[in-house]
Design an enzyme around this catalytic site. Structure first.
Site, short mmCIF file in Angstrom:
data_model
loop_
_atom_site.label_atom_id
_atom_site.label_comp_id
_atom_site.label_asym_id
_atom_site.label_seq_id
_atom_site.Cartn_x
_atom_site.Cartn_y
_atom_site.Cartn_z
N LYS A 28 35.30 -43.11 -47.91
CA LYS A 28 34.72 -43.26 -49.25
C LYS A 28 35.71 -42.81 -50.32
O LYS A 28 35.87 -43.47 -51.35
CB LYS A 28 33.44 -42.41 -49.33
CG LYS A 28 32.61 -42.66 -50.55
CD LYS A 28 31.32 -41.86 -50.43
CE LYS A 28 30.36 -42.20 -51.52
NZ LYS A 28 29.16 -41.37 -51.45
N GLY A 73 8.10 -44.98 -54.42
CA GLY A 73 9.02 -44.58 -53.35
C GLY A 73 10.34 -44.18 -53.95
O GLY A 73 10.39 -43.67 -55.06
N GLU A 118 17.87 -44.30 -60.71
CA GLU A 118 18.80 -45.25 -60.10
C GLU A 118 18.71 -46.56 -60.87
O GLU A 118 17.63 -46.98 -61.28
CB GLU A 118 18.43 -45.49 -58.63
CG GLU A 118 18.83 -44.32 -57.79
CD GLU A 118 18.59 -44.56 -56.31
OE1 GLU A 118 18.52 -45.72 -55.90
OE2 GLU A 118 18.46 -43.56 -55.60
N CYS A 143 13.74 -39.96 -54.59
CA CYS A 143 13.30 -38.68 -55.19
C CYS A 143 11.82 -38.36 -55.03
O CYS A 143 11.46 -37.29 -54.56
CB CYS A 143 13.64 -38.67 -56.68
SG CYS A 143 15.39 -38.46 -56.97
C1 UDX Z 1 13.17 -40.90 -60.32
C2 UDX Z 1 12.99 -40.22 -61.68
O1 UDX Z 1 12.54 -41.18 -62.64
C3 UDX Z 1 14.29 -39.57 -62.12
O2 UDX Z 1 14.08 -38.86 -63.32
C4 UDX Z 1 14.75 -38.60 -61.03
O3 UDX Z 1 15.95 -37.99 -61.36
C5 UDX Z 1 14.88 -39.32 -59.68
O4 UDX Z 1 13.65 -39.96 -59.38
P1 UDX Z 1 14.18 -43.18 -59.39
O5 UDX Z 1 13.75 -42.67 -58.05
O6 UDX Z 1 15.53 -43.77 -59.55
O7 UDX Z 1 14.10 -41.98 -60.47
O8 UDX Z 1 13.13 -44.29 -59.80
P2 UDX Z 1 11.98 -44.54 -60.88
O9 UDX Z 1 12.43 -45.60 -61.80
O10 UDX Z 1 11.50 -43.28 -61.46
O11 UDX Z 1 10.85 -45.18 -59.92
C6 UDX Z 1 10.28 -44.46 -58.83
C7 UDX Z 1 9.23 -45.31 -58.12
O12 UDX Z 1 8.11 -45.55 -58.96
C8 UDX Z 1 9.71 -46.68 -57.68
O13 UDX Z 1 9.20 -46.99 -56.40
C9 UDX Z 1 9.13 -47.60 -58.76
O14 UDX Z 1 8.98 -48.93 -58.34
C10 UDX Z 1 7.80 -46.93 -59.02
N1 UDX Z 1 7.22 -47.25 -60.35
C11 UDX Z 1 7.85 -46.83 -61.49
C12 UDX Z 1 6.01 -47.94 -60.43
O15 UDX Z 1 5.41 -48.32 -59.39
N2 UDX Z 1 5.47 -48.18 -61.66
C13 UDX Z 1 6.07 -47.77 -62.81
O16 UDX Z 1 5.49 -48.00 -63.90
C14 UDX Z 1 7.30 -47.08 -62.73
#
Ligand code: UDX
Length: 433
Positions: free
Chosen positions: A38, A260, A158, A263
């Site tokens: 990497k 999912g 992400e 985090c």
């Molecule tokens: C999350 C937090 O937002 C971020 O602050 C932290 O640092 C890491 O975890 P991430 O896991 O990248 O970020 O994704 P995020 O955009 O928050 O979505 C998480 C999950 O929720 C996904 O499965 C997404 O599809 C779902 N989601 C999100 C919904 O089902 N509906 C929504 O309205 C928003």
């Protein structure tokens, strides 16, 4: 601004984004990873993850001589002929360990490796999500009076990590050393973001508190969409009405096949364990997790109903495998969780995802195809699982021509029902009247 010499240990989503963004703010950053291949790829400008703006930022930092990649933490901290590093960011994984608690092995390994190498008065910053009390444990592990430990949780999503880093809602810096906390906060001063200086335990707690709240919000909306369906209300209308209330806010109100990603699942489990260890049953967080399982099962019910009451031997086409749109990450993807449940009932799964993820686990039992038409061929139902906007623009008439039964279960309420109906599909959303 005062340019600092910074070491970043770990070049995953968090570490690489942190390193590249800090370099773009004018600091000198050396990033370390234990994966030699990497490091070689990074030095050649190859970025493994799909993160908008990151390749450009890495290239810029390297070209300006402010960003470099080395093998191992030791090499990042003891660079010959260079001024000493002033701040060391720990950005190593803290995965879900036995029983749901965060596994701190990587944090511990790095702390052990670097404790004798750290220059005098250097500050260790924990950016990984770690249980409350880890700054204190790390401080003891390092065992140096002249080295302070600071908690500075990341809030990066992400797919928009660079944007989130450079335009944060807030910066949280926690330490029992005021001087160290101020030094870390000053690294971000050019961003002009609201900055909270607090104690280490509170800073560590903010991350769990925020992520679990968001997971709870989503579970609430997913359960609400179920109730809306039963009562003939429309969840899109209902969440719009809720979102105008500034105390609630319009974001994070879209129902889906369950939440999912890398985090939320690990942080909800970890907070439950943290609470349990403190003698508390955090029922709201536990209910958010069980509601998430119910949401997935509900999607399966819908697919089974659409396929005529049984999934055994039925071909099902899956649109979207990643845990959300805009990423190629499959970690704890709700799509894969739903796929496993469908397969357990005997469905034959074909999946298509615009990010072409290569590491779809065999346990999901999905044949991954490159063409939407191959995914849809002879399908008894199609299921939209990830909210990729590209799915709206698919040739739905052509897809209708190859399926066995023209029915779409749209778990993200992504598609335009009228377009689908005109193409000959029955469209089934989530919580829509
Ligand atoms: C999350 C937090 O937002 C971020 O602050 C932290 O640092 C890491 O975890 P991430 O896991 O990248 O970020 O994704 P995020 O955009 O928050 O979505 C998480 C999950 O929720 C996904 O499965 C997404 O599809 C779902 N989601 C999100 C919904 O089902 N509906 C929504 O309205 C928003």
């Amino acid at each position: 601004m005062f340019a600092r010499r910074i070491a970043v240990i770990g070049t995953g989503y968090v570490g690489l984004t942190t390193g590249a963004c800090l370099a773009s703010l004018g600091h000198h950053v050396v990033c370390a990873d234990i994966d030699e291949a990497k490091v070689t790829r990074l030095n050649a400008g190859q970025i493994d993850i799909l993160e908008p703006g990151l390749p450009e930022l890495v290239a810029e930092g390297v070209a300006a001589g402010r960003l470099e990649f080395v093998l191992g933490a030791r090499n990042a901290i003891t660079q010959p002929d260079q001024p000493p590093v002033e701040v060391v960011f720990l950005c190593v994984p803290t995965p879900m360990g036995e029983g749901g608690a965060a596994d701190l092995a990587a944090v511990q390994a790095v702390a052990n490796e670097v404790r004798h190498l750290l220059p005098t008065n250097c500050v260790i910053v924990n950016k990984s999500t770690v249980p409350v009390g880890t700054a204190e444990t790390t401080r003891k592990m390092i065992g140096r009076r002249d080295v302070a430990v600071v908690s500075n949780p990341e809030f990066l999503r992400e797919g928009s990590a660079v944007h989130d880093f450079l335009h944060p809602d807030r910066i949280v810096v926690g330490s029992d050393s005021q001087e160290a906390a101020e030094r870390v906060a000053a690294l971000y001063s050019r961003l002009g973001a609201p900055t909270q200086l607090t104690d280490a335990a509170s800073a560590e707690m903010v991350k769990y508190a925020a992520n679990c709240f968001l997971a709870m919000k989503l579970s609430y909306v997913n359960a609400l969409s179920d109730l809306c369906e039963r009562l003939g209300a429309d969840v899109v209308e209902v969440t719009e009405g809720m979102g105008y209330d500034r105390r609630i806010g319009a974001n994070f109100l879209s129902p889906g096949p369950g939440w999912g990603g890398s985090c939320f699942p690990k942080d909800t489990h970890a907070l439950l364990e943290i609470a349990k260890a403190a003698g508390m049953d955090f029922e709201l967080v536990a209910a958010s997790l069980s509601t998430n399982a119910t949401t997935r099962a509900r999607v399966v019910d819908k697919v089974r109903d659409a396929a005529g009451g049984s999934l055994s031997g039925k071909r099902i086409g899956l649109l979207g495998l990643t845990f959300k749109a805009g990423t190629d990450d499959l970690r704890d993807s709700p799509s894969l969780a739903v796929a496993e449940l469908l397969r357990a009932e005997g469905a034959e799964l074909y999946g298509y995802d615009p990010a072409c993820p290569v590491d779809v686990p065999a346990t999901a039992g999905i044949t991954v195809v490159d063409e939407p038409l191959d995914m849809a061929k002879d399908a008894a139902a199609l299921v939209v699982l990830t909210e990729w906007p590209q799915f709206r623009a698919l040739d739905w008439t052509a897809l209708a021509g190859v399926v066995e039964a023209p029915v779409v279960i749209d778990t993200r309420n992504l598609l335009d029902p009228d377009v689908l109906r005109r193409a000959g599909f029955a469209w089934i959303g989530l919580g829509r009247s």
